[in-house]
Design a protein around this motif. Structure first.
Motif, PDB file in Angstrom:
ATOM      1  N   LYS A 252      13.016  -7.241  -2.965  1.00 33.43           N
ATOM      2  CA  LYS A 252      11.681  -7.034  -3.538  1.00 33.43           C
ATOM      3  C   LYS A 252      10.614  -7.006  -2.451  1.00 33.43           C
ATOM      4  CE  LYS A 252      12.406  -8.754  -8.221  1.00 33.43           C
ATOM      5  NZ  LYS A 252      12.056  -9.775  -9.211  1.00 33.43           N
ATOM      6  N   GLY A 253      10.724  -7.884  -1.479  1.00 36.88           N
ATOM      7  CA  GLY A 253       9.769  -7.900  -0.378  1.00 36.88           C
ATOM      8  C   GLY A 253       9.828  -6.615   0.434  1.00 36.88           C
ATOM      9  N   LEU A 254      11.030  -6.161   0.716  1.00 35.62           N
ATOM     10  CA  LEU A 254      11.187  -4.917   1.471  1.00 35.62           C
ATOM     11  C   LEU A 254      10.652  -3.721   0.690  1.00 35.62           C
ATOM     12  CD1 LEU A 254      14.736  -5.421   3.026  1.00 35.62           C
ATOM     13  CD2 LEU A 254      12.517  -5.608   4.168  1.00 35.62           C
ATOM     14  N   ALA A 255      10.851  -3.712  -0.618  1.00 35.05           N
ATOM     15  CA  ALA A 255      10.344  -2.612  -1.441  1.00 35.05           C
ATOM     16  C   ALA A 255       8.823  -2.559  -1.409  1.00 35.05           C
ATOM     17  CB  ALA A 255      10.847  -2.754  -2.880  1.00 35.05           C
ATOM     18  N   VAL A 256       8.185  -3.709  -1.507  1.00 36.30           N
ATOM     19  CA  VAL A 256       6.718  -3.754  -1.464  1.00 36.30           C
ATOM     20  C   VAL A 256       6.214  -3.311  -0.092  1.00 36.30           C
ATOM     21  CG1 VAL A 256       4.716  -5.303  -1.536  1.00 36.30           C
ATOM     22  CG2 VAL A 256       6.494  -5.502  -3.264  1.00 36.30           C
ATOM     23  N   ALA A 257       6.868  -3.786   0.963  1.00 37.39           N
ATOM     24  CA  ALA A 257       6.467  -3.403   2.317  1.00 37.39           C
ATOM     25  C   ALA A 257       6.600  -1.896   2.519  1.00 37.39           C
ATOM     26  CB  ALA A 257       7.310  -4.154   3.341  1.00 37.39           C
ATOM     27  N   LEU A 258       7.665  -1.308   2.000  1.00 39.58           N
ATOM     28  CA  LEU A 258       7.852   0.137   2.121  1.00 39.58           C
ATOM     29  C   LEU A 258       6.737   0.900   1.418  1.00 39.58           C
ATOM     30  CD1 LEU A 258      11.680   0.747   1.750  1.00 39.58           C
ATOM     31  CD2 LEU A 258      10.217   1.572   3.579  1.00 39.58           C
ATOM     32  N   GLU A 259       6.257   0.385   0.311  1.00 42.47           N
ATOM     33  CA  GLU A 259       5.161   1.048  -0.403  1.00 42.47           C
ATOM     34  C   GLU A 259       3.898   1.081   0.465  1.00 42.47           C
ATOM     35  OE1 GLU A 259       5.532   2.623  -3.257  1.00 42.47           O
ATOM     36  OE2 GLU A 259       7.573   1.906  -3.587  1.00 42.47           O
ATOM     37  N   PHE A 260       3.597  -0.026   1.138  1.00 39.26           N
ATOM     38  CA  PHE A 260       2.438  -0.057   2.031  1.00 39.26           C
ATOM     39  C   PHE A 260       2.620   0.924   3.190  1.00 39.26           C
ATOM     40  CE2 PHE A 260       1.465  -4.167   0.040  1.00 39.26           C
ATOM     41  CZ  PHE A 260       0.089  -4.059  -0.081  1.00 39.26           C
ATOM     42  N   LYS A 261       3.822   0.935   3.752  1.00 37.64           N
ATOM     43  CA  LYS A 261       4.077   1.815   4.890  1.00 37.64           C
ATOM     44  C   LYS A 261       4.062   3.284   4.471  1.00 37.64           C
ATOM     45  CE  LYS A 261       6.407  -0.069   8.399  1.00 37.64           C
ATOM     46  NZ  LYS A 261       5.218  -0.055   9.180  1.00 37.64           N
ATOM     47  N   MET A 262       4.492   3.590   3.248  1.00 42.40           N
ATOM     48  CA  MET A 262       4.392   4.972   2.758  1.00 42.40           C
ATOM     49  C   MET A 262       2.933   5.364   2.564  1.00 42.40           C
ATOM     50  SD  MET A 262       7.484   6.098   0.249  1.00 42.40           S
ATOM     51  CE  MET A 262       7.330   4.804  -0.935  1.00 42.40           C
ATOM     52  N   GLY A 263       2.116   4.417   2.113  1.00 38.79           N
ATOM     53  CA  GLY A 263       0.685   4.684   1.981  1.00 38.79           C
ATOM     54  C   GLY A 263       0.059   5.060   3.312  1.00 38.79           C
ATOM     55  N   SER A 264       0.476   4.389   4.370  1.00 40.49           N
ATOM     56  CA  SER A 264      -0.066   4.726   5.689  1.00 40.49           C
ATOM     57  C   SER A 264       0.390   6.114   6.132  1.00 40.49           C
ATOM     58  CB  SER A 264       0.345   3.672   6.725  1.00 40.49           C
ATOM     59  OG  SER A 264       1.704   3.790   7.068  1.00 40.49           O
ATOM     60  N   GLU A 265       1.613   6.489   5.807  1.00 42.00           N
ATOM     61  CA  GLU A 265       2.101   7.828   6.168  1.00 42.00           C
ATOM     62  C   GLU A 265       1.354   8.913   5.391  1.00 42.00           C
ATOM     63  OE1 GLU A 265       3.934   8.547   8.684  1.00 42.00           O
ATOM     64  OE2 GLU A 265       4.486   6.481   9.117  1.00 42.00           O
ATOM     65  N   ILE A 266       1.060   8.643   4.139  1.00 41.44           N
ATOM     66  CA  ILE A 266       0.297   9.612   3.343  1.00 41.44           C
ATOM     67  C   ILE A 266      -1.091   9.804   3.960  1.00 41.44           C
ATOM     68  CG2 ILE A 266      -0.808   9.992   1.102  1.00 41.44           C
ATOM     69  CD1 ILE A 266       1.729   8.609  -0.121  1.00 41.44           C
ATOM     70  N   LEU A 267      -1.728   8.713   4.368  1.00 45.66           N
ATOM     71  CA  LEU A 267      -3.025   8.830   5.030  1.00 45.66           C
ATOM     72  C   LEU A 267      -2.908   9.579   6.359  1.00 45.66           C
ATOM     73  CD1 LEU A 267      -4.841   5.419   4.515  1.00 45.66           C
ATOM     74  CD2 LEU A 267      -5.495   7.661   3.640  1.00 45.66           C
ATOM     75  N   ARG A 268      -1.781   9.420   7.023  1.00 37.01           N
ATOM     76  CA  ARG A 268      -1.566  10.098   8.304  1.00 37.01           C
ATOM     77  C   ARG A 268      -1.625  11.624   8.150  1.00 37.01           C
ATOM     78  NH1 ARG A 268       0.265   6.687  12.293  1.00 37.01           N
ATOM     79  NH2 ARG A 268       1.390   5.320  10.893  1.00 37.01           N
ATOM     80  N   THR A 269      -1.303  12.124   6.950  1.00 31.46           N
ATOM     81  CA  THR A 269      -1.366  13.577   6.726  1.00 31.46           C
ATOM     82  C   THR A 269      -2.803  14.096   6.828  1.00 31.46           C
ATOM     83  OG1 THR A 269      -1.538  13.363   4.310  1.00 31.46           O
ATOM     84  CG2 THR A 269       0.686  13.580   5.235  1.00 31.46           C
ATOM     85  N   VAL A 270      -3.774  13.224   6.580  1.00 31.34           N
ATOM     86  CA  VAL A 270      -5.180  13.623   6.688  1.00 31.34           C
ATOM     87  C   VAL A 270      -5.514  13.983   8.136  1.00 31.34           C
ATOM     88  CG1 VAL A 270      -7.567  12.807   6.450  1.00 31.34           C
ATOM     89  CG2 VAL A 270      -5.871  12.224   4.713  1.00 31.34           C
ATOM     90  N   LEU A 271      -4.878  13.292   9.074  1.00 30.49           N
ATOM     91  CA  LEU A 271      -5.168  13.499  10.492  1.00 30.49           C
ATOM     92  C   LEU A 271      -4.285  14.562  11.138  1.00 30.49           C
ATOM     93  CD1 LEU A 271      -5.526   9.765  11.607  1.00 30.49           C
ATOM     94  CD2 LEU A 271      -7.333  11.352  10.926  1.00 30.49           C
ATOM     95  N   ALA A 272      -3.258  15.005  10.419  1.00 30.32           N
ATOM     96  CA  ALA A 272      -2.322  15.977  10.997  1.00 30.32           C
ATOM     97  C   ALA A 272      -3.043  17.286  11.302  1.00 30.32           C
ATOM     98  CB  ALA A 272      -1.161  16.216  10.041  1.00 30.32           C
ATOM     99  N   ARG A 273      -2.800  17.812  12.488  1.00 28.97           N
ATOM    100  CA  ARG A 273      -3.493  19.018  12.940  1.00 28.97           C
ATOM    101  C   ARG A 273      -2.629  20.272  12.916  1.00 28.97           C
ATOM    102  NH1 ARG A 273      -8.164  17.290  11.908  1.00 28.97           N
ATOM    103  NH2 ARG A 273      -9.015  15.723  13.280  1.00 28.97           N
ATOM    104  N   ASP A 274      -1.307  20.112  12.932  1.00 24.60           N
ATOM    105  CA  ASP A 274      -0.447  21.302  12.911  1.00 24.60           C
ATOM    106  C   ASP A 274       0.770  21.058  12.012  1.00 24.60           C
ATOM    107  OD1 ASP A 274       1.264  19.714  14.443  1.00 24.60           O
ATOM    108  OD2 ASP A 274       0.743  20.693  16.321  1.00 24.60           O
ATOM    109  N   TRP A 275       1.519  22.108  11.753  1.00 26.64           N
ATOM    110  CA  TRP A 275       2.637  22.050  10.825  1.00 26.64           C
ATOM    111  C   TRP A 275       3.754  21.148  11.328  1.00 26.64           C
ATOM    112  CZ3 TRP A 275       2.503  23.017   5.954  1.00 26.64           C
ATOM    113  CH2 TRP A 275       1.552  23.900   5.467  1.00 26.64           C
TER     114      TRP A 275
END
Length: 110
Positions: free
Chosen positions: A56-79
């Motif tokens: 359960k702890g790992l699942a919650v942590a993965l959700e936070f880390k996926m949120g950061s990756e989704i935000l990272r798409t905002v900064l992505a400059r190329d394909w």
């Protein structure tokens, strides 16, 4: 004047996203560490909840880390960056799915 204001807003947004990414990553790491410590304690105490608590702890942590990756798409400059981020998100989503499946299986046994 308008271009300067627009550039200022863009810089502010970029810094806000970068700070948010770091915060979400930090929260994920803290949750993983806390879950690991708690899981180890439960293991030492021979608790039957050890596996489920850690999962359960790992699942919650993965959700936070996926949120950061989704935000990272905002900064992505190329394909290439977008494809890399998408791959990371897919792997983390697959891990989260497997962990949730394992949690459900453990709860069926209880």
């Amino acid at each position: 004047m308008e271009k300067g204001l627009l550039q200022l807003f863009e810089n502010f947004l970029e810094e806000l996203v970068r700070a948010s990414i770091m915060l979400l990553e930090l929260m994920g790491v803290i949750i993983i560490i806390a879950s690991g410590v708690r899981g180890f304690y439960n293991y030492i105490c021979r608790s039957p909840e050890t596996k489920r608590t850690l999962a359960k702890g790992l699942a919650v942590a993965l959700e936070f880390k996926m949120g950061s990756e989704i935000l990272r798409t905002v900064l992505a400059r190329d394909w290439e960056e977008i494809v890399t981020i998408a791959g990371i998100i897919a792997l983390r989503a697959a891990l989260a799915f497997l962990i949730h499946w394992e949690i459900r299986e453990e709860e069926k046994l209880q």
